[in-house]
Design a protein around this motif. Sequence first.
Motif, short mmCIF file in Angstrom:
data_model
loop_
_atom_site.label_atom_id
_atom_site.label_comp_id
_atom_site.label_asym_id
_atom_site.label_seq_id
_atom_site.Cartn_x
_atom_site.Cartn_y
_atom_site.Cartn_z
N LEU A 179 -3.13 -7.84 -10.67
CA LEU A 179 -3.20 -8.16 -12.10
C LEU A 179 -3.39 -9.65 -12.33
CD1 LEU A 179 -0.42 -5.77 -13.49
CD2 LEU A 179 -2.90 -5.46 -13.60
N SER A 180 -2.73 -10.48 -11.52
CA SER A 180 -2.89 -11.93 -11.65
C SER A 180 -4.30 -12.36 -11.27
CB SER A 180 -1.87 -12.65 -10.76
OG SER A 180 -0.55 -12.38 -11.15
N PHE A 181 -4.81 -11.78 -10.19
CA PHE A 181 -6.17 -12.10 -9.74
C PHE A 181 -7.20 -11.79 -10.82
CE2 PHE A 181 -10.13 -10.58 -7.75
CZ PHE A 181 -10.52 -11.72 -7.07
N SER A 182 -6.99 -10.69 -11.53
CA SER A 182 -7.95 -10.26 -12.55
C SER A 182 -7.60 -10.75 -13.94
CB SER A 182 -8.06 -8.73 -12.55
OG SER A 182 -6.79 -8.14 -12.72
N ILE A 234 -14.54 -9.28 -17.83
CA ILE A 234 -13.31 -9.13 -18.62
C ILE A 234 -12.08 -9.35 -17.74
CG2 ILE A 234 -11.92 -7.49 -19.96
CD1 ILE A 234 -14.51 -6.19 -20.86
N PRO A 235 -11.20 -10.25 -18.11
CA PRO A 235 -9.96 -10.48 -17.33
C PRO A 235 -8.96 -9.34 -17.56
CG PRO A 235 -9.95 -11.84 -19.30
CD PRO A 235 -11.28 -11.15 -19.28
N TYR A 236 -9.29 -8.19 -16.99
CA TYR A 236 -8.59 -6.97 -17.41
C TYR A 236 -7.11 -6.96 -17.03
CZ TYR A 236 -8.10 -4.35 -13.01
OH TYR A 236 -7.70 -3.90 -11.79
N GLY A 237 -6.70 -7.76 -16.04
CA GLY A 237 -5.29 -7.76 -15.66
C GLY A 237 -4.36 -8.15 -16.78
N PHE A 270 5.29 -3.88 -5.47
CA PHE A 270 5.37 -4.74 -6.65
C PHE A 270 4.49 -5.98 -6.48
CE2 PHE A 270 9.67 -2.88 -7.92
CZ PHE A 270 9.12 -2.21 -8.99
N ILE A 271 4.56 -6.61 -5.32
CA ILE A 271 3.79 -7.82 -5.10
C ILE A 271 2.29 -7.53 -5.13
CG2 ILE A 271 3.19 -9.54 -3.32
CD1 ILE A 271 6.14 -9.72 -2.65
N SER A 272 1.88 -6.42 -4.55
CA SER A 272 0.45 -6.04 -4.56
C SER A 272 -0.05 -5.84 -5.98
CB SER A 272 0.23 -4.77 -3.73
OG SER A 272 0.57 -4.98 -2.38
N ILE A 273 0.75 -5.16 -6.79
CA ILE A 273 0.37 -4.92 -8.19
C ILE A 273 0.30 -6.24 -8.96
CG2 ILE A 273 1.10 -3.86 -10.37
CD1 ILE A 273 2.32 -1.59 -8.68
N ILE A 274 1.31 -7.08 -8.78
CA ILE A 274 1.33 -8.38 -9.46
C ILE A 274 0.14 -9.23 -9.03
CG2 ILE A 274 2.59 -10.57 -9.66
CD1 ILE A 274 5.19 -8.90 -9.44
N ILE A 290 -2.52 -4.75 1.19
CA ILE A 290 -3.86 -5.33 1.01
C ILE A 290 -4.81 -4.28 0.42
CG2 ILE A 290 -5.87 -6.30 2.20
CD1 ILE A 290 -3.91 -7.58 4.18
N LEU A 291 -4.71 -3.06 0.94
CA LEU A 291 -5.55 -1.97 0.43
C LEU A 291 -5.26 -1.69 -1.04
CD1 LEU A 291 -7.62 0.28 1.00
CD2 LEU A 291 -5.69 1.75 1.67
N LEU A 292 -3.97 -1.65 -1.40
CA LEU A 292 -3.58 -1.42 -2.79
C LEU A 292 -4.10 -2.53 -3.68
CD1 LEU A 292 -2.00 0.18 -4.92
CD2 LEU A 292 0.05 -1.09 -4.25
N PHE A 293 -4.00 -3.77 -3.20
CA PHE A 293 -4.50 -4.92 -3.97
C PHE A 293 -5.99 -4.76 -4.27
CE2 PHE A 293 -6.93 -8.87 -3.64
CZ PHE A 293 -6.48 -9.54 -4.76
N PHE A 294 -6.78 -4.44 -3.25
CA PHE A 294 -8.23 -4.34 -3.43
C PHE A 294 -8.60 -3.15 -4.33
CE2 PHE A 294 -8.70 -7.19 0.28
CZ PHE A 294 -9.62 -8.06 -0.28
N ILE A 295 -7.87 -2.06 -4.23
CA ILE A 295 -8.14 -0.92 -5.11
C ILE A 295 -7.94 -1.31 -6.57
CG2 ILE A 295 -7.32 1.36 -5.81
CD1 ILE A 295 -6.76 1.93 -2.85
N LEU A 296 -6.83 -2.01 -6.84
CA LEU A 296 -6.52 -2.41 -8.22
C LEU A 296 -7.42 -3.53 -8.72
CD1 LEU A 296 -2.60 -2.34 -8.07
CD2 LEU A 296 -4.12 -0.62 -9.06
N ALA A 297 -7.86 -4.39 -7.81
CA ALA A 297 -8.71 -5.53 -8.20
C ALA A 297 -10.19 -5.17 -8.22
CB ALA A 297 -8.48 -6.71 -7.26
N LEU A 298 -10.55 -4.00 -7.69
CA LEU A 298 -11.95 -3.61 -7.56
C LEU A 298 -12.73 -3.63 -8.88
CD1 LEU A 298 -14.01 -2.78 -5.44
CD2 LEU A 298 -13.40 -0.38 -5.87
N PRO A 299 -12.17 -3.11 -9.99
CA PRO A 299 -12.93 -3.16 -11.25
C PRO A 299 -13.31 -4.58 -11.67
CG PRO A 299 -11.07 -1.66 -11.45
CD PRO A 299 -10.90 -2.38 -10.15
N PHE A 300 -12.39 -5.52 -11.49
CA PHE A 300 -12.68 -6.90 -11.85
C PHE A 300 -13.74 -7.49 -10.92
CE2 PHE A 300 -11.63 -11.52 -11.65
CZ PHE A 300 -11.94 -11.83 -12.97
#
Length: 370
Positions: free
Chosen positions: A208-211, A81-84, A201-205, A251-261
């Motif tokens: 979400l974009s990655f997923s 699922i592209p959850y982002g 902001f960039i990490s969150i974006i 980078i850590l924040l990015f991976f935490i947010l992208a982990l479900p995807f």
Amino acid sequence: MDHYIKDKLNIWLIALVSLSLFFLKWTMSFYIFPNEEIIIRIINESTADSYMYFHYIKSLAEFNFKALYSLTAEPNFFLPIPYGSIIFHSIFYKLFGIYSFIFLEFFSIFIFLIIFISIFRLMNFSQLSSLLFATFLFVLPSSLNTLNFFDIGELNTFFENFYNLRFPRPFVANLLFFSFIYVLLNSHLKSDIFEFKSIIFISIIFALSFSSFFFLFFIQLVTLISYILFHFKKNFLIVLKDNLKKIFFSILLFFILALPFLFLIFNSSEDYMQRMGLISITMNDKIFLIKFYLYKIFSLKLIIVYIFVFLSFVLLKKFSPQNHKLIFIFYILFFSSVISPLLFIILSIKIAFLYHFNTMIVISLVLLLI
């Protein structure tokens, strides 16, 4: 964002403009078909093939990642699922039900206007001009699509993909892309790209974009790296060293947010991924794709575009450094969108729908020209 957005009177004005852009579609729908069931109405009024992705919203809202909604099939794999680009709809659907689909169309127009008003304000446009130009950008694709008498392919690409209410892309995905442009531009003109707020902001974006739409994420990543290299030049290694902790945190924040995807991707069926267009490529495939892409991007038409972009860059830098600074990010964005497909083909072991890169080249070029 900009202080203009914080002014309550202007917020109401933006909301009013958003409502006027949103109003006609749903007013006509309820007027012409007053007794139509709301679920059928939303499916019928959805832009293009948006309805094909609505089941993802329900699956995420119910945390049911194996839902094929079939009476016979029982999958033993997870759906990627592209959850982002789904998560906001899922949350609102869970809280407010089916009518949230209508509200989120209005809200997306509102956010689109806020992003571009903020971008224009950063570039020293007046408050009214920023609102007018942002509104113009929103209506431009649908207004001019029928006027492309010569059927120019690049114009069709821009009109169809810059921004509209097709869910989830560009409805949600492109808002993330435009938000990235704003954050990068704001960091370039007013603060520092390594300012803690910008990093978050960039990490969150990115996550979400990655997923949601990987091609956007990859172009954003190449753009950010290119910006750091061009902006800091010889000092970029020193700058990276001085901001190492912030970079690690981002980078850590990015991976935490992208982990479900990532979890869903790695636990999905290989057959299902192929059905979604994802295929493995060999070295021979890479060579063929690179040759084909180089042949396309060095066509006479595009060479003329490159010459024009290069000359405008040089002339602005020499004769109008302030204006050059204002649109420097858009030069970087266009350059990054051109080289991203090559980098992706070289680095990736799988590909899918590479034409999306070409779409983003066209959008980046039009934004630069505007």
